[in-house]
Design a protein around this motif. Structure first.
Motif, PDB file in Angstrom:
ATOM      1  N   LEU A   1       0.832  -1.194   0.000  1.00 55.49           N
ATOM      2  CA  LEU A   1       0.000   0.000   0.000  1.00 55.49           C
ATOM      3  C   LEU A   1       0.871   1.249   0.000  1.00 55.49           C
ATOM      4  O   LEU A   1       2.060   1.195   0.333  1.00 55.49           O
ATOM      5  N   PRO A   2       0.302   2.408  -0.357  1.00 56.22           N
ATOM      6  CA  PRO A   2       1.050   3.647  -0.146  1.00 56.22           C
ATOM      7  C   PRO A   2       1.492   3.724   1.311  1.00 56.22           C
ATOM      8  O   PRO A   2       0.706   3.476   2.225  1.00 56.22           O
ATOM      9  N   ILE A   3       2.746   4.032   1.535  1.00 51.04           N
ATOM     10  CA  ILE A   3       3.317   3.891   2.870  1.00 51.04           C
ATOM     11  C   ILE A   3       2.631   4.787   3.887  1.00 51.04           C
ATOM     12  O   ILE A   3       2.597   4.494   5.082  1.00 51.04           O
ATOM     13  N   TRP A   4       2.050   5.925   3.405  1.00 51.44           N
ATOM     14  CA  TRP A   4       1.372   6.817   4.354  1.00 51.44           C
ATOM     15  C   TRP A   4      -0.020   6.314   4.732  1.00 51.44           C
ATOM     16  O   TRP A   4      -0.644   6.842   5.633  1.00 51.44           O
ATOM     17  N   LYS A   5      -0.497   5.264   4.017  1.00 49.64           N
ATOM     18  CA  LYS A   5      -1.806   4.704   4.344  1.00 49.64           C
ATOM     19  C   LYS A   5      -1.700   3.359   5.066  1.00 49.64           C
ATOM     20  O   LYS A   5      -2.691   2.860   5.594  1.00 49.64           O
ATOM     21  N   ALA A   6      -0.520   2.754   5.086  1.00 51.31           N
ATOM     22  CA  ALA A   6      -0.363   1.410   5.642  1.00 51.31           C
ATOM     23  C   ALA A   6      -0.413   1.441   7.159  1.00 51.31           C
ATOM     24  O   ALA A   6       0.149   2.324   7.803  1.00 51.31           O
ATOM     25  N   GLY A   7      -1.114   0.459   7.741  1.00 51.97           N
ATOM     26  CA  GLY A   7      -1.167   0.269   9.183  1.00 51.97           C
ATOM     27  C   GLY A   7      -0.447  -1.003   9.565  1.00 51.97           C
ATOM     28  O   GLY A   7       0.073  -1.744   8.704  1.00 51.97           O
ATOM     29  N   PRO A   8      -0.410  -1.332  10.866  1.00 48.77           N
ATOM     30  CA  PRO A   8       0.301  -2.549  11.313  1.00 48.77           C
ATOM     31  C   PRO A   8      -0.198  -3.816  10.649  1.00 48.77           C
ATOM     32  O   PRO A   8       0.570  -4.763  10.458  1.00 48.77           O
ATOM     33  N   SER A   9      -1.478  -3.873  10.287  1.00 47.81           N
ATOM     34  CA  SER A   9      -2.013  -5.096   9.683  1.00 47.81           C
ATOM     35  C   SER A   9      -1.770  -5.174   8.179  1.00 47.81           C
ATOM     36  O   SER A   9      -2.150  -6.155   7.548  1.00 47.81           O
ATOM     37  N   ASP A  10      -1.124  -4.137   7.601  1.00 45.85           N
ATOM     38  CA  ASP A  10      -0.911  -4.105   6.155  1.00 45.85           C
ATOM     39  C   ASP A  10       0.527  -4.401   5.761  1.00 45.85           C
ATOM     40  O   ASP A  10       0.898  -4.230   4.608  1.00 45.85           O
ATOM     41  N   VAL A  11       1.350  -4.854   6.719  1.00 45.91           N
ATOM     42  CA  VAL A  11       2.762  -5.068   6.433  1.00 45.91           C
ATOM     43  C   VAL A  11       3.111  -6.544   6.522  1.00 45.91           C
ATOM     44  O   VAL A  11       2.436  -7.337   7.191  1.00 45.91           O
ATOM     45  N   THR A  12       4.157  -6.912   5.814  1.00 47.47           N
ATOM     46  CA  THR A  12       4.743  -8.253   5.911  1.00 47.47           C
ATOM     47  C   THR A  12       6.225  -8.093   6.211  1.00 47.47           C
ATOM     48  O   THR A  12       6.843  -7.082   5.850  1.00 47.47           O
ATOM     49  N   GLY A  13       6.812  -9.111   6.871  1.00 50.30           N
ATOM     50  CA  GLY A  13       8.223  -9.019   7.196  1.00 50.30           C
ATOM     51  C   GLY A  13       8.571  -9.907   8.360  1.00 50.30           C
ATOM     52  O   GLY A  13       7.930 -10.947   8.590  1.00 50.30           O
ATOM     53  N   ASN A  14       9.548  -9.500   9.145  1.00 51.06           N
ATOM     54  CA  ASN A  14       9.969 -10.301  10.273  1.00 51.06           C
ATOM     55  C   ASN A  14      10.518  -9.410  11.373  1.00 51.06           C
ATOM     56  O   ASN A  14      10.924  -8.262  11.126  1.00 51.06           O
ATOM     57  N   ILE A  15      10.518  -9.964  12.585  1.00 52.87           N
ATOM     58  CA  ILE A  15      11.017  -9.265  13.756  1.00 52.87           C
ATOM     59  C   ILE A  15      11.816 -10.254  14.596  1.00 52.87           C
ATOM     60  O   ILE A  15      11.467 -11.441  14.695  1.00 52.87           O
ATOM     61  N   HIS A  16      12.897  -9.759  15.194  1.00 52.65           N
ATOM     62  CA  HIS A  16      13.764 -10.620  15.992  1.00 52.65           C
ATOM     63  C   HIS A  16      14.206  -9.837  17.225  1.00 52.65           C
ATOM     64  O   HIS A  16      14.787  -8.752  17.098  1.00 52.65           O
ATOM     65  N   PHE A  17      13.911 -10.396  18.416  1.00 49.52           N
ATOM     66  CA  PHE A  17      14.289  -9.747  19.671  1.00 49.52           C
ATOM     67  C   PHE A  17      15.104 -10.719  20.508  1.00 49.52           C
ATOM     68  O   PHE A  17      14.748 -11.895  20.646  1.00 49.52           O
ATOM     69  N   ARG A  18      16.198 -10.231  21.072  1.00 47.34           N
ATOM     70  CA  ARG A  18      17.044 -11.062  21.919  1.00 47.34           C
ATOM     71  C   ARG A  18      17.585 -10.205  23.064  1.00 47.34           C
ATOM     72  O   ARG A  18      17.800  -8.989  22.901  1.00 47.34           O
ATOM     73  N   ALA A  19      17.751 -10.837  24.214  1.00 48.67           N
ATOM     74  CA  ALA A  19      18.187 -10.113  25.401  1.00 48.67           C
ATOM     75  C   ALA A  19      18.921 -11.042  26.341  1.00 48.67           C
ATOM     76  O   ALA A  19      18.836 -12.274  26.239  1.00 48.67           O
ATOM     77  N   GLN A  20      19.624 -10.446  27.279  1.00 48.62           N
ATOM     78  CA  GLN A  20      20.346 -11.177  28.314  1.00 48.62           C
ATOM     79  C   GLN A  20      19.891 -10.661  29.685  1.00 48.62           C
ATOM     80  O   GLN A  20      19.570  -9.489  29.846  1.00 48.62           O
ATOM     81  N   SER A  21      19.867 -11.562  30.665  1.00 50.39           N
ATOM     82  CA  SER A  21      19.670 -11.189  32.075  1.00 50.39           C
ATOM     83  C   SER A  21      18.507 -10.216  32.271  1.00 50.39           C
ATOM     84  O   SER A  21      18.693  -9.025  32.495  1.00 50.39           O
ATOM     85  N   GLY A  22      17.292 -10.735  32.196  1.00 50.19           N
ATOM     86  CA  GLY A  22      16.119  -9.924  32.428  1.00 50.19           C
ATOM     87  C   GLY A  22      15.030 -10.700  33.134  1.00 50.19           C
ATOM     88  O   GLY A  22      15.287 -11.756  33.751  1.00 50.19           O
ATOM     89  N   SER A  23      13.825 -10.194  33.068  1.00 44.11           N
ATOM     90  CA  SER A  23      12.708 -10.871  33.730  1.00 44.11           C
ATOM     91  C   SER A  23      11.460 -10.733  32.887  1.00 44.11           C
ATOM     92  O   SER A  23      11.312  -9.784  32.097  1.00 44.11           O
ATOM     93  N   LEU A  24      10.548 -11.693  33.065  1.00 47.15           N
ATOM     94  CA  LEU A  24       9.255 -11.694  32.383  1.00 47.15           C
ATOM     95  C   LEU A  24       8.180 -11.547  33.455  1.00 47.15           C
ATOM     96  O   LEU A  24       7.803 -12.517  34.116  1.00 47.15           O
ATOM     97  N   PRO A  25       7.699 -10.316  33.684  1.00 49.93           N
ATOM     98  CA  PRO A  25       6.714 -10.118  34.747  1.00 49.93           C
ATOM     99  C   PRO A  25       5.399 -10.814  34.409  1.00 49.93           C
ATOM    100  O   PRO A  25       5.042 -10.992  33.248  1.00 49.93           O
ATOM    101  N   GLY A  26       4.691 -11.230  35.449  1.00 41.47           N
ATOM    102  CA  GLY A  26       3.388 -11.856  35.249  1.00 41.47           C
ATOM    103  C   GLY A  26       3.456 -13.298  34.812  1.00 41.47           C
ATOM    104  O   GLY A  26       2.450 -13.845  34.338  1.00 41.47           O
ATOM    105  N   PHE A  27       4.608 -13.936  34.942  1.00 39.99           N
ATOM    106  CA  PHE A  27       4.699 -15.363  34.614  1.00 39.99           C
ATOM    107  C   PHE A  27       5.486 -16.046  35.735  1.00 39.99           C
ATOM    108  O   PHE A  27       6.720 -16.069  35.735  1.00 39.99           O
TER     109      PHE A  27
END
Length: 640
Positions: free
Chosen positions: A487-513
């Motif tokens: 779509l035109p990039i100024w009209k695209a929302g989060p549900s209009d994109v394709t791709g990938n995401i990668h998150f990594r971290a060291q020494s943290g916590s996951l609250p609520g679990f």
């Protein structure tokens, strides 16, 4: 003895001429003679001066000045007190050709005239007052106005010369003018190329121009499309200015929608001859676009714009030095240049240093929205789509919603088939952020892509500042994001994109679990809200989550959260478009030798974010083989 009195003294009264000083006597006599002549002229004027002479004189004066035929159909009125003045009514100005084209009408013109010249059979006028002129002009395809080169004014413009930076004019071409006042005029300019007619109503003007060879000062007020506009103009070389030659001038345009000033040397016929200082201020860009009948997508985000600069003409363009730029309260300084090379797209380049900037406004101003062209505009997207950009930016503080950056170095590059915005370096939450935004195709409506890389950032601080809810990892980590949209990039929302995401971290916590509480509750209940049993955080030593994004959902490819004793693995889908969850996972022992102390606990996560519902699965049932009937409540929650 009698007394004798001296005879009375006689007082001699001398004539006035005897006791007045000589200078005063001469002045008094001169004043009396002047008053006598003045009164005599006023009294004798109506009987001696021919009305036809004055009328024909001003009619001839108008024709000679403009180079057109000035026809007067109204009856002239001559007044002799307090100054001699003639008023002529119903004037028509026509071209001197077979078509006799009407160029304008004037309700009345009044002017002062010289009694002495009138007694001698001549007519000379000054101090003109023009009431309700209505001028009709045409701008031809080559940019010229249908105005004659004949007439005394045109001859003076053609004969003016520049010498040592000053205007010179042969005395035979010079003439008196005086003051010209215009009241309640109308100007219609028809542009042949576009087929549009521009109308200026309620035109008023005060023009001070003693002689053709003198400097000019003018103030003009008009209304265009219900907008009041004021123009202050002055030049010590007006004939050179009107003749399209380089000349010093000062001009200031004022209105509630746009303000502009220029002081220097300019050429009104060739804008590439320019040197001086300029300023432009637009307090409300959306309102200005609405007034102009144009629209830009999301232009409201760029509310205010201003620029002050020294400007000088360069090869095929302009150079702007000592630039002070303002956008939505942000300010910048630097230098810019714009070039218009024949056969190529215009190009704007430069370097700007901001104290603080909102990149959203910058996107709207320079990259996607403006370059993409105006809604309801021409098919090619408008003039702004024909502009290339090459800007280098720096900022001490920057907003890239929802992020805040510091010490930013960025660039904007726009060419004929792509637009790119790069953040090459920035500080972000104690780490570093780089980003790349790109749109392609000549019309800039075929989509684009975003790439972002974050290293060593404090995501715990970011999550707290953004007030995000749910079991999100609190840690210092790194994130890579790469998405694109058709779509035109100024009209695209989060549900209009394709791709990938990668998150990594060291020494943290996951609250609520709370893994211990989850194991305990899973032994008693078929399903339960995670928030009801988890009052402690899950500490981890390593986190690694990767997902593919498509159609408003994240497909977890890899999800592993390793704690000192237990590890959580995740897979499944997060339909973030609907804030839903459909995940399967396991709690296992981090060290396989501890399987007996921490047996495998398969589970399913459904419901909606940020309050997911967890359901334990039999240890011998794989998450991918779960029975739909047994998991009906979770499936329903996942699709909410």
């Amino acid at each position: 003895m009698g007394t004798s009195r001296p005879p009375p003294r006689r007082i001699k009264i001398r004539p006035v001429s005897r006791w007045l000083p000589g200078v005063a006597r001469v002045a008094t006599i001169s004043l009396l003679v002047f008053l006598a002549v003045f009164v005599s002229l006023r009294v004798a004027g109506p009987y001696v001066i021919s009305t036809g002479l004055v009328r024909s004189g001003i009619e001839d004066r108008l024709s000679r000045w403009t180079g057109y035929n000035a026809e007067i159909s109204g009856r002239p009125v001559i007044e002799f007190w307090p100054t001699p003045r003639i008023t002529i009514n119903k004037i028509a100005v026509r071209q001197k050709d077979v078509n006799n084209k009407l160029l304008g009408t004037i309700e009345s013109i009044s002017a002062e005239f010289s009694l002495i010249d009138a007694f001698r059979g001549k007519a000379s006028f000054h101090e003109f007052h023009i009431l309700r002129p209505n001028l009709l002009l045409t701008r031809e395809r080559d940019g010229t106005i249908d105005w004659t080169n004949d007439g005394q004014l045109a001859q003076a413009i053609a004969g003016a010369q520049e010498q040592n930076g000053e205007e010179t004019l042969d005395t035979t071409l010079d003439a008196d003018i005086g003051t010209i006042t215009v009241e309640d005029g109308t100007l219609n300019v028809t542009d042949v190329a576009s087929g549009k007619t521009y109308r200026f109503d309620s035109v008023s003007a005060d023009i001070g121009w003693p002689r053709l060879s003198s400097p000019i000062n003018a103030v003009l007020i008009a209304r265009m499309n219900d907008l009041d506009i004021k123009l202050d103009f002055s030049s010590r070389s007006p004939l050179l200015t009107f003749g399209g030659k380089n000349a010093p001038l000062r001009a200031a345009l004022a209105s509630k929608l746009v303000n502009a000033k220029f002081d220097g040397v300019a050429n009104i016929a060739h804008l590439f001859s320019l040197q001086g200082s300029m300023s432009l201020g637009i307090p409300d860009l959306p309102a200005l676009l609405t007034w102009a009948g144009r629209a830009l997508p999301d232009a409201a985000t760029l509310k205010a714009f201003s620029i002050d600069s020294d400007v000088v003409s360069a090869a095929n363009g302009f150079r702007f030095d000592n630039v002070s730029l303002g956008m939505n309260g942000s300010s910048a300084s630097g230098a810019m240049d714009v070039s218009f090379v024949p056969g190529k797209r215009a190009k704007l380049g430069g370097t700007l240093a901001f104290d603080q900037i909102n990149f959203k406004s910058l996107f709207d101003a320079f990259v996607v929205r403006l370059v993409a062209g105006e809604d309801h505009g021409p098919p090619d997207g408008g003039a702004l789509q024909q502009l290339d950009l090459d800007l280098r930016l720096s900022a001490k503080q920057a907003d890239l919603a929802p992020f805040k950056l510091a010490n930013v170095g960025a660039s904007i590059i726009v060419s004929s088939n792509e637009a790119r915005f790069d953040i090459g370096d920035s500080q972000f939450e104690g780490g570093a952020l780089t980003a790349h935004i790109e749109t392609k195709r000549g019309d800039f409506d075929g989509g684009g892509k975003l790439q972002m890389s974050i290293r060593g950032a404090d995501f715990a601080s970011l999550i707290e500042r953004l007030n995000l809810k749910g079991p999100l990892p609190l840690a210092t980590g790194s994130l890579d994001l790469s998405v694109s949209t058709a779509l035109p990039i100024w009209k695209a929302g989060p549900s209009d994109v394709t791709g990938n995401i990668h998150f990594r971290a060291q020494s943290g916590s996951l609250p609520g679990f709370d893994s211990e509480a989850v194991r305990s509750e899973a032994a008693k209940a078929e399903f339960f809200a995670l928030s009801a049993v988890s009052h402690r955080s899950f500490a981890f030593d390593r986190l690694d989550i990767a997902a593919d994004l498509d159609d408003g959902a994240a497909q977890i490819k890899r999800g592993r959260i390793e704690g000192p004793q237990e590890t959580i693995t995740l897979s499944g889908v997060i339909p973030y478009k609907s804030s839903g969850l459909a995940l399967s996972g396991k709690i296992i022992a981090t060290d396989p030798a501890s399987d007996a102390a921490f047996p495998v606990l398969p589970f399913f996560v459904g419901g909606s974010w940020p309050d997911p519902v967890l359901s334990a699965l039999p240890s011998n049932q794989q998450p991918g083989n779960q029975q739909p009937g047994n998991q009906q409540p979770q499936q329903e929650g996942a699709t909410k």
